[in-house]
Every structure is written in C-alpha cells, then in structure tokens.
Design a protein around this motif. Sequence first.
Motif, PDB file in Angstrom:
ATOM      1  N   ASP A 185       3.948   5.822  21.585  1.00  0.00           N
ATOM      2  CA  ASP A 185       2.584   5.507  22.028  1.00  0.00           C
ATOM      3  C   ASP A 185       2.025   4.515  21.022  1.00  0.00           C
ATOM      4  OD1 ASP A 185      -0.375   7.488  22.853  1.00  0.00           O
ATOM      5  OD2 ASP A 185      -0.038   5.335  22.758  1.00  0.00           O
ATOM      6  N   ILE A 186       1.910   3.262  21.439  1.00  0.00           N
ATOM      7  CA  ILE A 186       1.398   2.243  20.529  1.00  0.00           C
ATOM      8  C   ILE A 186      -0.062   1.935  20.807  1.00  0.00           C
ATOM      9  CG2 ILE A 186       3.677   1.232  20.175  1.00  0.00           C
ATOM     10  CD1 ILE A 186       2.899  -0.993  22.107  1.00  0.00           C
ATOM     11  N   SER A 187      -0.703   2.762  21.622  1.00  0.00           N
ATOM     12  CA  SER A 187      -2.123   2.543  21.904  1.00  0.00           C
ATOM     13  C   SER A 187      -3.007   3.110  20.802  1.00  0.00           C
ATOM     14  CB  SER A 187      -2.496   3.184  23.244  1.00  0.00           C
ATOM     15  OG  SER A 187      -2.378   4.596  23.178  1.00  0.00           O
ATOM     16  N   LYS A 188      -2.390   3.904  19.943  1.00  0.00           N
ATOM     17  CA  LYS A 188      -3.156   4.547  18.884  1.00  0.00           C
ATOM     18  C   LYS A 188      -2.759   3.952  17.538  1.00  0.00           C
ATOM     19  CE  LYS A 188      -2.862   8.957  21.379  1.00  0.00           C
ATOM     20  NZ  LYS A 188      -2.391  10.370  21.293  1.00  0.00           N
ATOM     21  N   LYS A 189      -3.619   4.182  16.552  1.00  0.00           N
ATOM     22  CA  LYS A 189      -3.266   3.861  15.172  1.00  0.00           C
ATOM     23  C   LYS A 189      -3.503   5.108  14.333  1.00  0.00           C
ATOM     24  CE  LYS A 189      -4.057  -1.108  15.310  1.00  0.00           C
ATOM     25  NZ  LYS A 189      -4.788  -2.247  14.731  1.00  0.00           N
ATOM     26  N   PRO A 190      -2.530   5.651  13.678  1.00  0.00           N
ATOM     27  CA  PRO A 190      -1.157   5.150  13.617  1.00  0.00           C
ATOM     28  C   PRO A 190      -0.443   5.273  14.959  1.00  0.00           C
ATOM     29  CG  PRO A 190      -1.243   7.343  12.709  1.00  0.00           C
ATOM     30  CD  PRO A 190      -2.677   6.935  12.980  1.00  0.00           C
ATOM     31  N   LEU A 191       0.611   4.496  15.144  1.00  0.00           N
ATOM     32  CA  LEU A 191       1.391   4.650  16.365  1.00  0.00           C
ATOM     33  C   LEU A 191       2.217   5.931  16.252  1.00  0.00           C
ATOM     34  CD1 LEU A 191       4.705   3.927  16.154  1.00  0.00           C
ATOM     35  CD2 LEU A 191       3.803   1.659  15.745  1.00  0.00           C
TER      36      LEU A 191
END
Length: 119
Positions: free
Chosen positions: A72-78
């Motif tokens: 899930d790269i929509s969040k930070k951190p991924l």
Amino acid sequence: HVQLVESGGGSVQAGGSLRLSCAAPVYTYDTYCMGWFRQAPGKEREGIAIIDSDGDTAYAESMKGRFTISRDISKKPLYLYLQMNNLKPEDTGIYYCAVRVCGSWSVRYWGQGTQVTVS
C-alpha cells in the motif's frame, strides 16, 4: 539507513494463515523495490517474493501458490504485506522485510525480522 518494522508474526497451526506487515519510510525510489525473505533454523536466508517500483511481483519457485506479496503506497510510511496461507511446519523461521536494489533480489536494507512458528 532505512528503518523497516515488521509485524504480524506468531504461532499458528499447520494449515493456518498469517499476514505479515512491514512499515517502510519512503526516502528514495529504491524504497519502492522491496521483498520478503526468510531464514529457517539451521538454513540460509532465502527469498520469498519481491515487488518492484511499478508493482510487478516475482516469487521464488518454491514459494508460488501459498504466498502473496502486496503493498500500500497510498500511506506514509508505505506498507508491504505478505499473505501466507496453508502454512506448513517447514515454513517456520524468521521472516524479513527488505528494501532491494531495483531489478534484482539483492538487498540494501533489512528489517529486524519477525518470528513465524508453524506447528
């Protein structure tokens, strides 16, 4: 240095499932090239699955079918995930999240590992 934090390990009976998670800070392009590896007792560390910056995945031949890598790269951190189904006692070991060199299975940074025990 990239700090990777795995979670989700534990003890499970044979035939059960676990989902591992790995939180990874996004610093560089290479952070999007990641993978899961494991080390069974008395054995060398081996690759399970990798995912590249474009989302393409690849699996070690012996790992195909029961393991699924995703992110899930929509969040930070991924977040990087490993879904493990129909677990067997031989899947017991320490599972590591890693940031790889894009285009290879070589690893730049390792997580601290999470224990998976299948009985």
